[in-house]
Design an enzyme around this catalytic site. Sequence first.
Site, PDB file in Angstrom:
ATOM      1  N   ASP A 307       0.867  -1.178   0.000  1.00 45.32           N
ATOM      2  CA  ASP A 307       0.000   0.000   0.000  1.00 45.32           C
ATOM      3  C   ASP A 307       0.900   1.223   0.000  1.00 45.32           C
ATOM      4  O   ASP A 307       2.002   1.178  -0.541  1.00 45.32           O
ATOM      5  CB  ASP A 307      -0.961  -0.042   1.195  1.00 45.32           C
ATOM      6  CG  ASP A 307      -2.284   0.664   0.912  1.00 45.32           C
ATOM      7  OD1 ASP A 307      -2.242   1.836   0.487  1.00 45.32           O
ATOM      8  OD2 ASP A 307      -3.353   0.072   1.122  1.00 45.32           O
ATOM      9  N   HIS A 333       2.205   2.337  -3.112  1.00 37.41           N
ATOM     10  CA  HIS A 333       1.226   3.288  -3.635  1.00 37.41           C
ATOM     11  C   HIS A 333       1.638   4.734  -3.427  1.00 37.41           C
ATOM     12  O   HIS A 333       0.788   5.628  -3.492  1.00 37.41           O
ATOM     13  CB  HIS A 333      -0.138   3.032  -2.995  1.00 37.41           C
ATOM     14  CG  HIS A 333      -0.756   1.728  -3.394  1.00 37.41           C
ATOM     15  ND1 HIS A 333      -2.018   1.348  -2.988  1.00 37.41           N
ATOM     16  CD2 HIS A 333      -0.289   0.709  -4.166  1.00 37.41           C
ATOM     17  CE1 HIS A 333      -2.299   0.155  -3.484  1.00 37.41           C
ATOM     18  NE2 HIS A 333      -1.255  -0.257  -4.194  1.00 37.41           N
TER      19      HIS A 333
END
Length: 531
Positions: A307, A333
């Site tokens: 993430d 991310h």
Amino acid sequence: MILSHRYTLIALAAAILSSGAHAAGASVTASWGNVAEPSLPADSAVCKTLAATITPVSGSIDTVDGNPSNSQPDASRIQTAIDNCPAGQAVRLVKGSAGESGFLSGSLKLKSGVTLWIDTGVTLFASRNPADFDNGVGTCGTATTSNTKSCNALIVARDTVGSGIVGDGIIDGRGGSLVTSGPNANRLTWWDIAYLNKTKGLNQQNPRLVQLYNGSAFTLYRVTVQNSPNFHIVTTGTAGVTAWGIKIVTPSLAYTVPGYKCAAGTTPDKVTPATCFTPETVKNTDGFDPGQSTNVVLANSYISTGDDHVAIKASGGATRNLLFAHNHFYYGHGLSIGSETDGGVSNMQVTDLAMDGNDSSGGNGLRIKSDISRGGKVNNIVYNGICMRNVKEPLVFDPFYSTAKGSLYPNFTNIVVKNFHDLGSAKGIARTMTFLGYEAKKRTNPLTLTLDNVVFDGTQPAFDVAHNGGPASPNGTHFTFGGNGPVSFANAIVTSSTTDVTVTGTPGTAAAVDCSNAFVPLKSVAPTSPI
């Protein structure tokens, strides 16, 4: 008296982290002053040394704790050592006399002035029994319709002053191991439970690895943190956090194969329980998340996860004064601000960042994200000296992150990107950029963005399409060209009063940033890495 005690603890913590033989003398310059590299404690500052009794096999200890009654054999002795340790000293975890290197524990609580030192070659493994983390709600280790959190972190520091976690050892959350109690016992891994958020819209009740609540002067130094069931490191309301030389590696080789080349049908999007994991299939495993915190430094660190590499949050309180210097990011991310920005995020510097996204489908680079359910002011953010490659979405400034409703309007101002060089994609994957201000519902909050020496090699990225009820990019954006270096996509920006896109200044002619020595293999600094 309280203030006097507080500063005494800070002084003791400074002594423990500066008196050892490992001080390198490096420092970084933040807006609030110089921040020195920490050091490992001196032997004389160790209050208790604990020897490991578990021998991992290929990074795993799953054969040790299949019976949930033996899920945290080291918790009591580690916690007792911490509780009895005087402020200004450290509890040290070392190998056993026969080379044993593993400790196994449930949730632990640090106290003020005490440092947990995880020695070279030693791993502190998290229990896979959800009961060892449950906070009383009773649903840890499940996926629920309720968003009430039910798990304590592996290591919790609440209202501490001058505490820390240091050493060249590892904290391993064992996210790819089967849980051993509750309705998912021996059926699902922590990461399988997390994936239910995507497949069924449920809230995973998984523990984080390190959680700070309030407090001040916390140090993370050189330690590797990997395989968290949820977020790896979170600070909430903390004043003064220095994370230096840390490594975050998820998934590690214990739960995957080199290069993350899992065989078809072995990952959690295809089968449960999964037997192989990739960064794209370990959900909500943020790396380093400072929230409602001030004077935060992340320096000389390496992050690869499923993430956000970093997610800076301001939910109900401000986050300000942040420095990210000399870091390397891989899968993930992005270096993100948001999505919670209602408390305001300000005064952030990013300098000398290398990002190699490995052409991940969810790869982001520099990112500010929010929406009207949690938006607020994001101001004075400077990105300087960025080398990037293999990142699908290199620049994302997006106040339409979701379709959630509310009246907390995002406002991104005084954002600067300079000396940025993107080398493109090894696989030829198309790149996109998002430049959006929030201009809707009778609000006019333009993104004010300065670009200077921002260069993309090869085919230039496209602008993102409309999404989540917002307009196509660019929209509501006031660009300023700094004038020193080029902006390689400048000719693609179309000014318009209809879209409120303006341009001030002209690009310069300076050479693009030299990225020839920017990138290093993660496994060269973190041997448990598959890349």
